[in-house]
Design a protein around this motif. Structure first.
Motif, short mmCIF file in Angstrom:
data_model
loop_
_atom_site.label_atom_id
_atom_site.label_comp_id
_atom_site.label_asym_id
_atom_site.label_seq_id
_atom_site.Cartn_x
_atom_site.Cartn_y
_atom_site.Cartn_z
N GLY A 134 1.35 -1.05 2.21
CA GLY A 134 2.75 -1.01 2.61
C GLY A 134 3.28 0.41 2.66
O GLY A 134 4.12 0.75 3.51
N TYR A 162 1.14 -3.47 -3.15
CA TYR A 162 0.77 -3.40 -1.73
C TYR A 162 0.66 -1.93 -1.32
O TYR A 162 1.60 -1.34 -0.78
CB TYR A 162 1.79 -4.13 -0.87
CG TYR A 162 2.00 -5.57 -1.25
CD1 TYR A 162 0.98 -6.50 -1.07
CD2 TYR A 162 3.20 -5.99 -1.81
CE1 TYR A 162 1.16 -7.83 -1.43
CE2 TYR A 162 3.38 -7.32 -2.17
CZ TYR A 162 2.36 -8.23 -1.98
OH TYR A 162 2.54 -9.54 -2.34
N LEU A 188 -1.92 -6.53 6.28
CA LEU A 188 -0.99 -6.80 5.19
C LEU A 188 -0.41 -8.21 5.29
O LEU A 188 -0.16 -8.87 4.27
CB LEU A 188 0.13 -5.76 5.20
CG LEU A 188 0.96 -5.59 3.93
CD1 LEU A 188 0.08 -5.29 2.74
CD2 LEU A 188 1.97 -4.45 4.12
#
Length: 221
Positions: free
Chosen positions: A129, A126, A170
């Motif tokens: 992130g 991710y 996300l």
């Protein structure tokens, strides 16, 4: 060629200030008659544009306080309400990444399937992130470094807006991988609150709104 009596730097005979330490070259001035010095100063001043005058002025010697901070970026703590909100909101967003669940399945913040904020930061799967923590850190750095102050209006406003967009994107990305819809958990809500606080402070600066005066006006009503 002459030498600066303060630092020993080699300078040209016609120079009046040392190009290394900025000290006045008294010896060079002493060899010039008062009349010649005045005439040359007037001629030099009339031939310089505003930028050149400013540059020459900046080459004058530093006082003792300036010498102590020479070569170091000044760090100033915020004094007005808007800057304080920017700083507080940024720290809230940073802390939100490490206080537990950031996303959860549709059961809510205490659902069985959760994603911690710290795992988003350190998980290479991710990449967005990592942005969630980098954006508020950039805002904090901008607030404390004078050399970056000229960019603080746009940075402080854009970074939290981008952060909110990343939070939404996300959530959808993780939900897609998990084969189920995800919802905001406690960490995400706190991150959103921190971003909104930053936007309020940055927006007031960007649009020229004095928050202190607005609060005083509200209290008087």
């Amino acid at each position: 060629m002459k030498y600066c009596t303060k630092c020993g730097n080699q300078v040209k005979a016609q120079e009046k200030f040392c190009n290394k330490c900025g000290a006045p070259l008294q010896s060079a001035l002493a060899e010039t008659s008062g009349e010649e010095h005045n005439n040359s100063s007037k001629s030099l001043d009339s031939g310089m544009d505003a930028h050149q005058k400013q540059t020459m002025h900046s080459a004058t010697p530093f006082n003792s306080d300036e010498q102590k901070t020479l070569g170091h970026s000044s760090i100033n703590f915020p004094s007005n309400l808007a800057d304080k909100l920017i700083l507080i909101g940024s720290f809230v967003s940073i802390i939100a990444m490490f206080i537990g669940a950031f996303y959860a399945d549709d059961g809510g913040a205490y659902a069985a399937q959760v994603v911690n904020g710290s795992s988003l930061v350190f998980n290479g799967d991710y990449i967005m992130g990592t942005l969630l923590i980098l954006l508020p850190i950039i805002v904090v750095i901008t607030q404390f470094i004078d050399r970056l102050k000229k960019y603080d209006r746009i940075i402080s406003l854009v970074c939290p807006l981008v952060g909110l967009a990343v939070v939404m994107a996300l959530k959808n990305q993780i939900g897609h991988y998990a084969d189920g819809a995800m919802s905001f958990a406690m960490g995400a809500w706190i991150y959103i609150i921190g971003s909104i606080i930053v936007i309020i402070g940055a927006g007031s600066i960007f649009f020229g709104i004095n928050l202190e005066e607005k609060i005083k006006q509200i209290k008087k009503r």
